[in-house]
Design an enzyme around this catalytic site. Structure first.
Site, PDB file in Angstrom:
ATOM      1  N   HIS A 233       0.797  -1.227   0.000  1.00 59.51           N
ATOM      2  CA  HIS A 233       0.000   0.000   0.000  1.00 59.51           C
ATOM      3  C   HIS A 233       0.827   1.274   0.000  1.00 59.51           C
ATOM      4  O   HIS A 233       0.349   2.317  -0.421  1.00 59.51           O
ATOM      5  CB  HIS A 233      -1.015  -0.036   1.141  1.00 59.51           C
ATOM      6  CG  HIS A 233      -2.159  -0.887   0.768  1.00 59.51           C
ATOM      7  ND1 HIS A 233      -2.146  -2.242   0.977  1.00 59.51           N
ATOM      8  CD2 HIS A 233      -3.298  -0.612   0.105  1.00 59.51           C
ATOM      9  CE1 HIS A 233      -3.245  -2.751   0.485  1.00 59.51           C
ATOM     10  NE2 HIS A 233      -3.976  -1.788  -0.048  1.00 59.51           N
ATOM     11  N   GLU A 478     -10.880 -11.116  -4.381  1.00 61.60           N
ATOM     12  CA  GLU A 478      -9.434 -11.000  -4.175  1.00 61.60           C
ATOM     13  C   GLU A 478      -8.854 -12.194  -3.415  1.00 61.60           C
ATOM     14  O   GLU A 478      -7.675 -12.228  -3.086  1.00 61.60           O
ATOM     15  CB  GLU A 478      -9.086  -9.686  -3.478  1.00 61.60           C
ATOM     16  CG  GLU A 478      -9.880  -9.394  -2.229  1.00 61.60           C
ATOM     17  CD  GLU A 478      -9.595  -8.001  -1.666  1.00 61.60           C
ATOM     18  OE1 GLU A 478      -8.669  -7.319  -2.122  1.00 61.60           O
ATOM     19  OE2 GLU A 478     -10.321  -7.608  -0.737  1.00 61.60           O
ATOM     20  N   ASN A 501      -4.582  -7.252  -6.903  1.00 56.78           N
ATOM     21  CA  ASN A 501      -3.377  -7.180  -6.057  1.00 56.78           C
ATOM     22  C   ASN A 501      -3.363  -8.341  -5.060  1.00 56.78           C
ATOM     23  O   ASN A 501      -2.390  -9.095  -4.974  1.00 56.78           O
ATOM     24  CB  ASN A 501      -3.347  -5.871  -5.251  1.00 56.78           C
ATOM     25  CG  ASN A 501      -3.544  -4.654  -6.115  1.00 56.78           C
ATOM     26  OD1 ASN A 501      -3.303  -4.696  -7.307  1.00 56.78           O
ATOM     27  ND2 ASN A 501      -3.984  -3.565  -5.527  1.00 56.78           N
ATOM     28  N   ASP A 502      -4.462  -8.451  -4.315  1.00 57.77           N
ATOM     29  CA  ASP A 502      -4.517  -9.545  -3.348  1.00 57.77           C
ATOM     30  C   ASP A 502      -4.754 -10.879  -4.032  1.00 57.77           C
ATOM     31  O   ASP A 502      -4.263 -11.907  -3.581  1.00 57.77           O
ATOM     32  CB  ASP A 502      -5.614  -9.280  -2.302  1.00 57.77           C
ATOM     33  CG  ASP A 502      -5.127  -8.343  -1.211  1.00 57.77           C
ATOM     34  OD1 ASP A 502      -3.975  -8.504  -0.771  1.00 57.77           O
ATOM     35  OD2 ASP A 502      -5.864  -7.435  -0.817  1.00 57.77           O
ATOM     36  N   CYS A 549     -10.299  -3.241  -9.991  1.00 58.99           N
ATOM     37  CA  CYS A 549      -9.777  -2.060  -9.295  1.00 58.99           C
ATOM     38  C   CYS A 549      -8.376  -2.325  -8.721  1.00 58.99           C
ATOM     39  O   CYS A 549      -7.834  -1.480  -8.012  1.00 58.99           O
ATOM     40  CB  CYS A 549     -10.727  -1.580  -8.214  1.00 58.99           C
ATOM     41  SG  CYS A 549     -11.011  -2.820  -6.943  1.00 58.99           S
TER      42      CYS A 549
HETATM   43  C1  PEP Z   1      -6.640  -5.410  -4.444  1.00 60.36           C
HETATM   44  O1  PEP Z   1      -6.341  -6.253  -3.593  1.00 60.36           O
HETATM   45  O2  PEP Z   1      -6.437  -5.572  -5.675  1.00 60.36           O
HETATM   46  C2  PEP Z   1      -7.280  -4.159  -4.046  1.00 60.36           C
HETATM   47  C3  PEP Z   1      -7.709  -3.288  -4.930  1.00 60.36           C
HETATM   48  O3  PEP Z   1      -7.356  -3.903  -2.716  1.00 60.36           O
HETATM   49  P1  PEP Z   1      -6.111  -3.352  -1.840  1.00 60.36           P
HETATM   50  O4  PEP Z   1      -4.994  -3.052  -2.797  1.00 60.36           O
HETATM   51  O5  PEP Z   1      -6.586  -2.170  -1.104  1.00 60.36           O
HETATM   52  O6  PEP Z   1      -5.811  -4.516  -0.946  1.00 60.36           O
HETATM   53 MG    MG Z   2      -7.106  -6.041  -1.597  1.00 59.92          MG
END
Ligand code: PEP
Ligand code: MG
Length: 619
Positions: A233, A478, A501-502, A549
């Site tokens: 993050h 995710e 991402n996750d 996203c």
């Molecule tokens: C993700 O995991 O892709 C996501 C958008 O959430 P974050 O990056 O806040 O974990």
């Molecule tokens: Mg995430």
């Protein structure tokens, strides 16, 4: 922080041009001698946020900290001891992390830094130091910070009086250990970066997402850290603030001094310390070219994102901090596809109340009249920790698999109810959607729906105006288990947002914030793509909206593939939006769909990457 060891010289990596980028070693300056003139150093790391910044170094962990001595009552001593022990535990964790990083250095540097950090860990565990400070708190009845400074000062003075140069140095190390404890006690990271010279480059062991939230791009030029991965993050926050950043640059530990001129090349993962005149002017030229490109792309603001063959795509923005809303509007975002609400809980020791949360959400909704604003419930835990929630967490060996996100919200219903109430109230002013992070089962969605109905009924009874009808309730896809049960989730949820991402992290078992495995983190792995495809198809069959996203939504390399898989809605950091729009304007959806089908038949990541890159090169 100095990392020297007497009798041995550590080498500094010297290069003439940025092209050669050896992983450097920490530099050393013999004590008591004036610093030698410094030449250019070039260090390599992970370029996590593009752009070029040039400015004076500000060492976040360097220098003294101000400690004010405070008398405490006898009954407060227990609390003070606990704060001190927590700070020791945190210091030990930091030192262990740095030691891990030091292992990646070449040659003697790894060994030397390893010795030094072992010595720091040893001191942090030593009964005489820790016991001395505890005794100080209990007997002198003073705050922990003052007790640490007092004890450390005494030890350091004793060492300083020794004839032996090696032992004198130990005194300096004791001081460094003490400063680390005090920084952790005073939560020095809460301190803002507002007093820096404009354009300063922050250099730190580690910068947390909460630290990044305090950086104002009008003051901070960019940053570089010894620790951190590309998809954590901190990296995401840097990209959304448009701050060039390079992470995982182990050589920074001891390799930079306050005031050194630093170049951050966030696109290529290069940090140059004290650049030569030729190197600096080369980077200045590149910076101008990038600024011109950004300027040209900004003209697309009011152009609709339609592919060459006439398919309309929706582009929305991800928001980390409310202050990015202006940027999102300026970039032509058609809504907020992901509002991460963690900002409400960062850099504070208490929890935000319902009114405060309502006001923060309302401001964003009002800045996006008539457009959807997708607000995610708290996604804290794992790498995203915040002190305001400290009491709700216990140490776990594997935080990413622990009490994170929706799991925490369901365990602490008050936390969730307050958030939902604020969303319902703010939702009365516009088009709000609620998004749930880290969903792994249908039962969790049903549970939240029940709580949402209960909160809505309570607010109505009180005569409070709320969103009517209730906002759509969506889930993040995710977790692999969620993707694999997407057909069932599509019946329980009103929309999907794919968190690549996750999803990549959990599918491949690669920590997204860990630089030592960053090279293995790859959303193009066929397993990740198959899970995405599975979820997208389930959403399309159930006729519910599906967006992406995760960070791949804002990466032009992935646009053809994302759209080719059937997604028509992408949400990304506002800075990425113009470039993605430009890619869409040049894209043929039919060709992208065919290429995506071809890619989905592959099982080799390299072949997938080649098929995608070839497609991008010619279309
Ligand atoms: C993700 O995991 O892709 C996501 C958008 O959430 P974050 O990056 O806040 O974990
Ligand atoms: Mg995430």
């Amino acid at each position: 922080m100095k990392t020297e060891k007497p009798g041995k010289k550590t080498k500094r990596a010297k290069t003439k041009a940025p092209a050669a980028t050896p992983r450097g070693q920490p530099a050393a300056t013999p004590r008591g001698q004036p610093p030698p003139p410094r030449g250019q150093d070039v260090f390599e790391g992970l370029g996590v946020s593009p752009g070029i910044a040039i400015g004076p170094a500000h060492l976040r962990d360097g220098g003294d900290v101000q400690v004010i001595e405070r008398r405490i009552a006898k009954r407060e001593a227990e609390g003070e001891l606990k704060r001190f022990r927590d700070a020791i535990a945190q210091s030990l964790r930091q030192v262990a992390k740095l030691k891990n990083k030091a292992k990646t250095f070449h040659g003697t540097a790894a060994e030397e830094l390893g010795y030094l950090l072992d010595a720091h860990a040893h001191m942090l565990k030593s009964r005489s130091l820790v016991g001395g400070i505890e005794k100080n708190i209990q007997e002198r009845l003073c705050n922990a910070e003052a007790a640490v400074m007092d004890e450390i000062g005494g030890i350091a003075r004793n060492f300083a009086e020794m004839d032996d140069a090696y032992l004198r140095l130990r005194g300096q190390e004791v001081r460094e250990v003490g400063l680390r404890i005090v920084r952790n006690l005073t939560k020095a990271s809460f301190s803002s970066f507002d007093r820096l010279d404009p354009g300063s480059i922050v250099i730190a062991e580690e910068v947390t997402p909460a630290d990044t939230a305090l950086m104002d791009p009008r003051i901070v030029g960019g940053f570089a850290c010894a620790i951190g991965g590309a998809e954590g993050h901190t990296a995401i926050m840097a990209r959304s603030l448009g701050l060039p950043a390079v992470l995982g640059v182990g050589a920074l530990i001891g390799g930079v001094r306050n005031g050194d001129i630093v170049i951050i090349d966030g696109s290529n993962g290069v940090v140059v310390i004290n650049p030569t005149a030729a190197c600096r002017s080369g980077y200045e030229r590149r910076r101008k070219v990038l600024a011109r490109e950004t300027q040209a792309l900004s003209r697309l603001r009011n152009v609709e994102p339609v592919t060459r063959d006439g398919i309309r795509v929706t582009l929305q923005a991800n928001l980390e901090l409310p202050r990015e809303i202006g940027q999102a509007v300026a970039a032509g975002a058609e809504g907020i596809g992901l509002l991460r609400t963690e900002f409400l809980f960062m850099n504070r020791d208490d929890l935000p109340g319902e009114d405060e949360q309502t006001a923060a959400l309302s401001e964003i909704i009002e800045a996006m009249p008539g457009r959807p604003v997708t607000v995610r419930t708290l996604d804290i835990g794992g790498e995203k920790l915040t002190s305001s929630l400290g009491a709700h967490f216990t140490e776990t060996s594997n935080p990413a698999l622990g009490l994170r996100a929706i799991r925490l919200s369901l365990k602490e219903p008050k936390l969730l109810e307050t958030q939902l109430a604020a969303m319902l109230r703010a939702g009365a002013k516009g088009n709000l959607r609620i998004l749930l992070p880290m969903i792994s089962a249908v039962a969790e969605v049903k549970e939240v729906r029940k709580i949402l109905a209960k909160v809505a009924a309570r607010l109505k009874r009180r005569g409070v105006r709320i969103a009517d009808p209730l906002p759509p309730l969506g889930v993040m896809i995710e977790i692999p288990g969620a993707a694999l049960t997407a057909d069932a989730l599509a019946q329980a949820a009103d929309f999907f947002a794919i968190g690549s991402n996750d999803l990549t992290m959990y599918t491949l078992a690669i920590d997204r914030g860990e630089e030592s495995v960053a090279h293995l983190y790859n959303p193009l792995h066929p397993s990740v793509l198959r899970l995405m495809q599975f979820a997208i198809e389930a959403a399309l069959r159930a006729r519910i909206p599906v967006s992406i996203c995760g960070e791949i939504a804002g990466d032009v390399r992935f646009t053809a593939l994302n759209l080719g898989l059937g997604v028509r809605e992408l949400s990304m950091g506002a800075n990425a939006l113009p470039r993605i729009k430009s890619r869409i304007l040049n894209l043929d959806m039919q060709a992208a769909t065919q290429r995506a089908q071809m890619i989905m038949d592959q099982h080799d990541t390299g072949r997938i990457a080649a098929l995608l890159d070839d497609f991008n090169d010619v279309s």
